[in-house]
Design a protein around this motif. Structure first.
Motif, PDB file in Angstrom:
ATOM      1  N   GLY A  49     -65.399  64.728  48.123  1.00 62.08           N
ATOM      2  CA  GLY A  49     -66.021  65.580  49.129  1.00 62.08           C
ATOM      3  C   GLY A  49     -67.127  66.356  48.452  1.00 62.08           C
ATOM      4  N   LEU A  50     -67.473  67.530  48.975  1.00 64.46           N
ATOM      5  CA  LEU A  50     -68.458  68.369  48.295  1.00 64.46           C
ATOM      6  C   LEU A  50     -67.862  68.863  46.980  1.00 64.46           C
ATOM      7  N   GLU A  51     -68.519  68.575  45.893  1.00 67.12           N
ATOM      8  CA  GLU A  51     -68.070  69.031  44.579  1.00 67.12           C
ATOM      9  C   GLU A  51     -69.134  69.967  44.013  1.00 67.12           C
ATOM     10  N   MET A  52     -68.815  71.245  44.008  1.00 66.98           N
ATOM     11  CA  MET A  52     -69.753  72.239  43.510  1.00 66.98           C
ATOM     12  C   MET A  52     -69.726  72.260  41.996  1.00 66.98           C
ATOM     13  N   THR A  53     -70.895  72.315  41.370  1.00 62.99           N
ATOM     14  CA  THR A  53     -70.994  72.460  39.927  1.00 62.99           C
ATOM     15  C   THR A  53     -71.945  73.614  39.634  1.00 62.99           C
ATOM     16  N   ASP A  54     -72.073  73.948  38.379  1.00 64.91           N
ATOM     17  CA  ASP A  54     -72.998  75.024  38.003  1.00 64.91           C
ATOM     18  C   ASP A  54     -74.454  74.621  38.171  1.00 64.91           C
ATOM     19  N   ALA A  55     -74.711  73.300  38.279  1.00 62.63           N
ATOM     20  CA  ALA A  55     -76.096  72.831  38.296  1.00 62.63           C
ATOM     21  C   ALA A  55     -76.490  72.117  39.581  1.00 62.63           C
ATOM     22  N   GLY A  56     -75.579  72.000  40.540  1.00 58.03           N
ATOM     23  CA  GLY A  56     -75.903  71.304  41.774  1.00 58.03           C
ATOM     24  C   GLY A  56     -74.645  70.911  42.512  1.00 58.03           C
ATOM     25  N   ILE A  57     -74.804  70.076  43.527  1.00 60.36           N
ATOM     26  CA  ILE A  57     -73.673  69.626  44.340  1.00 60.36           C
ATOM     27  C   ILE A  57     -73.606  68.104  44.295  1.00 60.36           C
ATOM     28  N   LEU A  58     -72.412  67.581  44.001  1.00 57.46           N
ATOM     29  CA  LEU A  58     -72.154  66.151  44.081  1.00 57.46           C
ATOM     30  C   LEU A  58     -71.440  65.850  45.394  1.00 57.46           C
ATOM     31  N   VAL A  59     -71.824  64.728  46.012  1.00 60.18           N
ATOM     32  CA  VAL A  59     -71.142  64.266  47.222  1.00 60.18           C
ATOM     33  C   VAL A  59     -70.696  62.824  46.992  1.00 60.18           C
ATOM     34  N   PRO A  60     -69.779  62.311  47.808  1.00 59.96           N
ATOM     35  CA  PRO A  60     -69.283  60.942  47.591  1.00 59.96           C
ATOM     36  C   PRO A  60     -70.407  59.913  47.645  1.00 59.96           C
ATOM     37  N   PRO A  61     -70.186  58.742  47.035  1.00 62.43           N
ATOM     38  CA  PRO A  61     -71.187  57.666  47.093  1.00 62.43           C
ATOM     39  C   PRO A  61     -71.507  57.290  48.531  1.00 62.43           C
ATOM     40  N   MET A  62     -72.767  56.966  48.766  1.00 59.86           N
ATOM     41  CA  MET A  62     -73.203  56.599  50.105  1.00 59.86           C
ATOM     42  C   MET A  62     -72.580  55.272  50.534  1.00 59.86           C
ATOM     43  N   PRO A  63     -72.480  55.006  51.845  1.00 63.60           N
ATOM     44  CA  PRO A  63     -71.894  53.746  52.309  1.00 63.60           C
ATOM     45  C   PRO A  63     -72.639  52.553  51.723  1.00 63.60           C
ATOM     46  N   PRO A  64     -71.954  51.456  51.471  1.00 60.75           N
ATOM     47  CA  PRO A  64     -72.582  50.324  50.776  1.00 60.75           C
ATOM     48  C   PRO A  64     -73.683  49.646  51.568  1.00 60.75           C
ATOM     49  N   ALA A  65     -73.651  49.748  52.890  1.00 62.40           N
ATOM     50  CA  ALA A  65     -74.672  49.113  53.720  1.00 62.40           C
ATOM     51  C   ALA A  65     -75.335  50.152  54.620  1.00 62.40           C
ATOM     52  N   ASP A  66     -76.629  49.934  54.897  1.00 59.02           N
ATOM     53  CA  ASP A  66     -77.357  50.828  55.789  1.00 59.02           C
ATOM     54  C   ASP A  66     -76.868  50.656  57.232  1.00 59.02           C
ATOM     55  N   LEU A  67     -76.703  51.763  57.928  1.00 55.41           N
ATOM     56  CA  LEU A  67     -76.255  51.749  59.317  1.00 55.41           C
ATOM     57  C   LEU A  67     -77.405  52.142  60.240  1.00 55.41           C
ATOM     58  N   ASP A  68     -77.274  51.802  61.509  1.00 52.40           N
ATOM     59  CA  ASP A  68     -78.353  52.134  62.438  1.00 52.40           C
ATOM     60  C   ASP A  68     -78.169  53.538  63.008  1.00 52.40           C
TER      61      ASP A  68
ATOM     62  N   ALA B  29     -77.378  54.656  65.914  1.00 52.19           N
ATOM     63  CA  ALA B  29     -76.292  54.927  66.851  1.00 52.19           C
ATOM     64  C   ALA B  29     -74.929  55.040  66.185  1.00 52.19           C
ATOM     65  N   ALA B  30     -74.786  54.533  64.956  1.00 54.96           N
ATOM     66  CA  ALA B  30     -73.486  54.546  64.291  1.00 54.96           C
ATOM     67  C   ALA B  30     -73.094  55.965  63.908  1.00 54.96           C
ATOM     68  N   PRO B  31     -71.824  56.338  64.035  1.00 58.06           N
ATOM     69  CA  PRO B  31     -71.389  57.675  63.607  1.00 58.06           C
ATOM     70  C   PRO B  31     -71.600  57.841  62.109  1.00 58.06           C
ATOM     71  N   LEU B  32     -71.796  59.085  61.689  1.00 58.58           N
ATOM     72  CA  LEU B  32     -71.932  59.351  60.264  1.00 58.58           C
ATOM     73  C   LEU B  32     -70.651  58.973  59.529  1.00 58.58           C
ATOM     74  N   THR B  33     -70.800  58.341  58.383  1.00 57.25           N
ATOM     75  CA  THR B  33     -69.650  58.110  57.524  1.00 57.25           C
ATOM     76  C   THR B  33     -69.254  59.428  56.871  1.00 57.25           C
ATOM     77  N   SER B  34     -68.087  59.454  56.242  1.00 57.63           N
ATOM     78  CA  SER B  34     -67.643  60.681  55.583  1.00 57.63           C
ATOM     79  C   SER B  34     -68.605  61.087  54.477  1.00 57.63           C
ATOM     80  N   ALA B  35     -69.180  60.101  53.768  1.00 60.73           N
ATOM     81  CA  ALA B  35     -70.125  60.425  52.700  1.00 60.73           C
ATOM     82  C   ALA B  35     -71.412  61.014  53.259  1.00 60.73           C
ATOM     83  N   GLU B  36     -71.916  60.441  54.344  1.00 56.59           N
ATOM     84  CA  GLU B  36     -73.121  60.975  54.975  1.00 56.59           C
ATOM     85  C   GLU B  36     -72.858  62.366  55.538  1.00 56.59           C
ATOM     86  N   GLN B  37     -71.668  62.568  56.081  1.00 56.17           N
ATOM     87  CA  GLN B  37     -71.320  63.892  56.583  1.00 56.17           C
ATOM     88  C   GLN B  37     -71.295  64.903  55.448  1.00 56.17           C
TER      89      GLN B  37
END
Length: 430
Positions: free
Chosen positions: A347-366, A368-376
């Motif tokens: 999920g959101l991982e706070m660090t002293d130098a920035g924020i890490l989020v999960p890897p983006m979905p492996p394929a591009d979505l259009d 109309a598709a709901p946001l994936t958890s990583a995009e959220q």
């Protein structure tokens, strides 16, 4: 480091004579590091020869006019074919390139040859072992292989295990890449060295120039900036989808994407479909992207894969608050250096130098598709930084402090140590 004026004074004959071998001087991170290494070694008194497999030259030689002249005088093109030739054509030219490389090593009495990227590495490792061969791998090997044709992939997978035993040293630019490389080829950890890319010394100076191009009027505290070639690996589609959610929470938010590539039309159409086109600018390729980075409120790196994320490091160096997808490899090492390289943000991982989020979905979505958890998670991180000035300023300070570890002097010293160790193992040469 010796002043560039030393170029006119010659090099120290007692210092090592180093060949730096790379495919071409097309624009790219490996080429930039190779040129920086050649520049810095030369002006520390080492004799350097730049050896190109192909004649393409998009990148300027680094340094002052004296430095450029000195490097130009030490540059040799070993082959005449294009770097864009097919894999089979390049393979058929290997014997000729092998002979020409051997002749150059002998003619310049080189003590060691350092190569960058797979084709140059394979050619280097085929050379006479009387001269130590150092190879530099610039991407996580699984990512590098995925980008290659089936023939080229087979060639690398078959050849590397046979030839790596000939290497005096194997250098990678990220610990995550080194861990995967060692596992892939069954190498002990002590056979690998990690030398992260440095921040170019002129980044801060160039960042003070006035931006001049699409999106230059949109920069400011409410603006998210991303820099990278417009290809799927850089994750601009997930970023645009996440940005639509950011706009719902921060109506004044804007997005500027610096870079060009085959996805330009797709991104433009997607911005229209998402209803955010008025707040988005595709700035195209910029020879100097640093004013755009410096003018950002937040810098995003939504990449699915990186060799070493220079754009992220440069944004940190310029004191920007950053959000990065926790992709292989490099973002975690830059933003959370005290954590395991095998860890991946859930999920959101706070660090002293920035924020890490999960890897983006492996394929591009259009659109109309709901946001994936990583995009959220990406949307939430960007929104939080745009809304929370105190948090943004804290991460700006942390990013700037962290980036001070990546100086050219430190990188050059690390390269010199690897080279010196390979020469020491061989014994005296002159």
């Amino acid at each position: 480091m010796t002043h560039p004026a030393a170029a006119t004074q010659g090099t120290d004959p007692a210092m090592p004579r180093v060949g730096i071998l790379i495919g071409s001087l097309e624009a790219g991170g490996a080429q930039r590091v190779a040129l920086a290494l050649a520049h810095d070694l030369l002006f520390d008194g080492w004799e350097v020869r730049l050896l190109l497999l192909n004649p393409e030259r998009e990148m300027a030689l680094p340094g002052s006019s004296e430095a450029q002249q000195a490097l130009e005088a030490r540059l040799t093109v070993l082959g005449g074919s294009s770097v864009r030739a097919g894999t089979l054509s390049k393979s058929l030219r290997f014997p000729r390139l092998h002979r020409r490389l051997a002749a150059a090593v002998a003619a310049h009495r080189l003590d060691v040859v350092v190569s960058f990227m797979e084709r140059a590495n394979l050619l280097n490792l085929l050379g006479n072992r009387a001269v130590p061969r150092i190879v530099s791998v610039r991407k996580q090997i699984s990512v590098a292989l995925a980008d290659k044709s089936a023939f080229k992939r087979t060639l690398v997978v078959r050849a590397y295990p046979l030839l790596l035993r000939r290497a005096a040293a194997i250098v990678l630019n990220a610990h995550g890449s080194a861990t995967e490389f060692a596992r892939r080829f069954g190498l002990p950890a002590d056979r690998l060295s990690v030398i992260p890319n440095p921040v170019a010394p002129d980044v801060a100076t160039r960042a003070r120039e006035t931006p001049d191009g699409p999106g230059d009027d949109m920069l400011g505290p409410e603006t998210i900036v991303a820099v990278g070639r417009l290809v799927a690996a850089k994750g601009q589609v997930p970023l645009l989808r996440a940005f639509a959610a950011v706009r719902a929470a921060c109506p004044d938010a804007r997005l500027v994407i610096v870079g060009d590539g085959p996805l330009r039309d797709r991104l433009s159409n997607l911005a229209d479909e998402l209803g955010v086109a008025p707040a988005v600018r595709l700035a195209g390729f910029q020879a100097n992207p640093y004013p755009w980075i410096a003018g950002a409120g937040v810098v995003a790196l939504p990449s699915r894969a990186e060799g070493f994320p220079n754009a992220l490091l440069e944004a940190m160096y310029l004191g920007r608050a950053c959000v990065a997808a926790d992709c292989p490899s490099g973002p975690r090492e830059l933003l959370a250096p005290d954590t395991s390289v095998d860890r991946v943000a859930a999920g959101l991982e706070m660090t002293d130098a920035g924020i890490l989020v999960p890897p983006m979905p492996p394929a591009d979505l259009d659109a109309a598709a709901p946001l994936t958890s990583a995009e959220q998670a990406l949307s939430e991180a960007l929104t939080r930084l745009l809304r929370d000035t105190a948090l943004r300023q804290r991460l700006e300070r942390g990013a700037s402090a962290r980036a001070t570890a990546f100086t050219p002097e430190r990188a050059t010293a690390a390269w010199q140590a690897v080279i010196a160790e390979s020469l020491s193992a061989r014994g005296p040469t002159r």
